[in-house]
Motif scaffolding. Sequence first.
Motif, PDB file in Angstrom:
ATOM      1  N   GLN A  37       0.854  -1.182   0.000  1.00 33.25           N
ATOM      2  CA  GLN A  37       0.000   0.000   0.000  1.00 33.25           C
ATOM      3  C   GLN A  37       0.892   1.235   0.000  1.00 33.25           C
ATOM      4  O   GLN A  37       1.562   1.513   0.983  1.00 33.25           O
ATOM      5  CB  GLN A  37      -0.934   0.009   1.217  1.00 33.25           C
ATOM      6  CG  GLN A  37      -1.929   1.148   1.210  1.00 33.25           C
ATOM      7  CD  GLN A  37      -2.934   1.066   2.337  1.00 33.25           C
ATOM      8  OE1 GLN A  37      -2.655   0.527   3.401  1.00 33.25           O
ATOM      9  NE2 GLN A  37      -4.141   1.594   2.118  1.00 33.25           N
ATOM     10  N   GLN A  41      -2.881   5.216  -1.164  1.00 28.79           N
ATOM     11  CA  GLN A  41      -3.345   4.412  -2.297  1.00 28.79           C
ATOM     12  C   GLN A  41      -4.048   3.150  -1.825  1.00 28.79           C
ATOM     13  O   GLN A  41      -4.109   2.849  -0.638  1.00 28.79           O
ATOM     14  CB  GLN A  41      -2.153   4.045  -3.189  1.00 28.79           C
ATOM     15  CG  GLN A  41      -1.411   5.231  -3.742  1.00 28.79           C
ATOM     16  CD  GLN A  41      -2.279   6.086  -4.625  1.00 28.79           C
ATOM     17  OE1 GLN A  41      -2.924   5.586  -5.550  1.00 28.79           O
ATOM     18  NE2 GLN A  41      -2.328   7.381  -4.341  1.00 28.79           N
ATOM     19  N   GLY A  42      -4.547   2.417  -2.787  1.00 28.27           N
ATOM     20  CA  GLY A  42      -5.212   1.156  -2.502  1.00 28.27           C
ATOM     21  C   GLY A  42      -4.215   0.051  -2.230  1.00 28.27           C
ATOM     22  O   GLY A  42      -3.004   0.281  -2.130  1.00 28.27           O
ATOM     23  N   LEU A  43      -4.742  -1.148  -2.109  1.00 31.75           N
ATOM     24  CA  LEU A  43      -3.906  -2.312  -1.848  1.00 31.75           C
ATOM     25  C   LEU A  43      -3.535  -2.981  -3.158  1.00 31.75           C
ATOM     26  O   LEU A  43      -4.401  -3.330  -3.959  1.00 31.75           O
ATOM     27  CB  LEU A  43      -4.656  -3.309  -0.962  1.00 31.75           C
ATOM     28  CG  LEU A  43      -4.475  -3.144   0.526  1.00 31.75           C
ATOM     29  CD1 LEU A  43      -5.101  -1.848   0.994  1.00 31.75           C
ATOM     30  CD2 LEU A  43      -5.064  -4.326   1.266  1.00 31.75           C
TER      31      LEU A  43
END
Lengths: 114, 108
Positions: A37, A41-43
């Motif tokens: 991550q 931000q996203g995973l």
Amino acid sequence: GAGVSQSPSNKVTEKGKDVELRCDPISGHTALYWYRQSLGQGLEFLIYFQGNSAPDKSGLPSDRFSAERTGGSVSTLTIQRTQQEDSAVYLCASSLWGSYNEQFFGPGTRLTVL
Amino acid sequence: AQTVTQSQPEMSVQEAETVTLSCTYDTSESDYYLFWYKQPPSRQMILVIRQEAYKQQNATENRFSVNFQKAAKSFSLKISDSQLGDAAMYFCAGEYIFGTGTRLKVLA
């Protein structure tokens, strides 16, 4: 019972050095996942294990990244020759096997590459 | 799911109001599960709610419910009676594929 633990919690390293990140899943959880991550931000999926084997390692960004799991328990994510773009929080999660099961996440390792 | 898309980077809601977070997905599987996870600031990710694709009924967990539209491949999360503690990043996921997240702000 104990949750998923990760160590170290923070790691600062110099560009070009190798690092090892450790994940201790919940006892009895056969599935283990690694994510990255970046800030805000996203995973990003990296790899998952079912027992000691990794059916899907398609998310590993380059051959500098590798992971292993031993005894169906502890997992280690290794990054060789670290680069600045590797700086991120690395999250580990575990679950009982089955796509319907929730993942339990660790607190993450914050990696900073100088 | 093979792809998961969250198109709302940030949402705001007044305390006690209702908010809906959007998610679309794509998969070639016939049976699958979808999840919403919550990541509070500086805290660990936890499951909010899950939905099985074969179930007609939308999942509900207290103030959290989903609107699952299988044909449209849409899986939105509705939070009713929003509370300050609901402020977090919310991630839609299909097994181990996660969306980019929606940051929810709750205004007092």
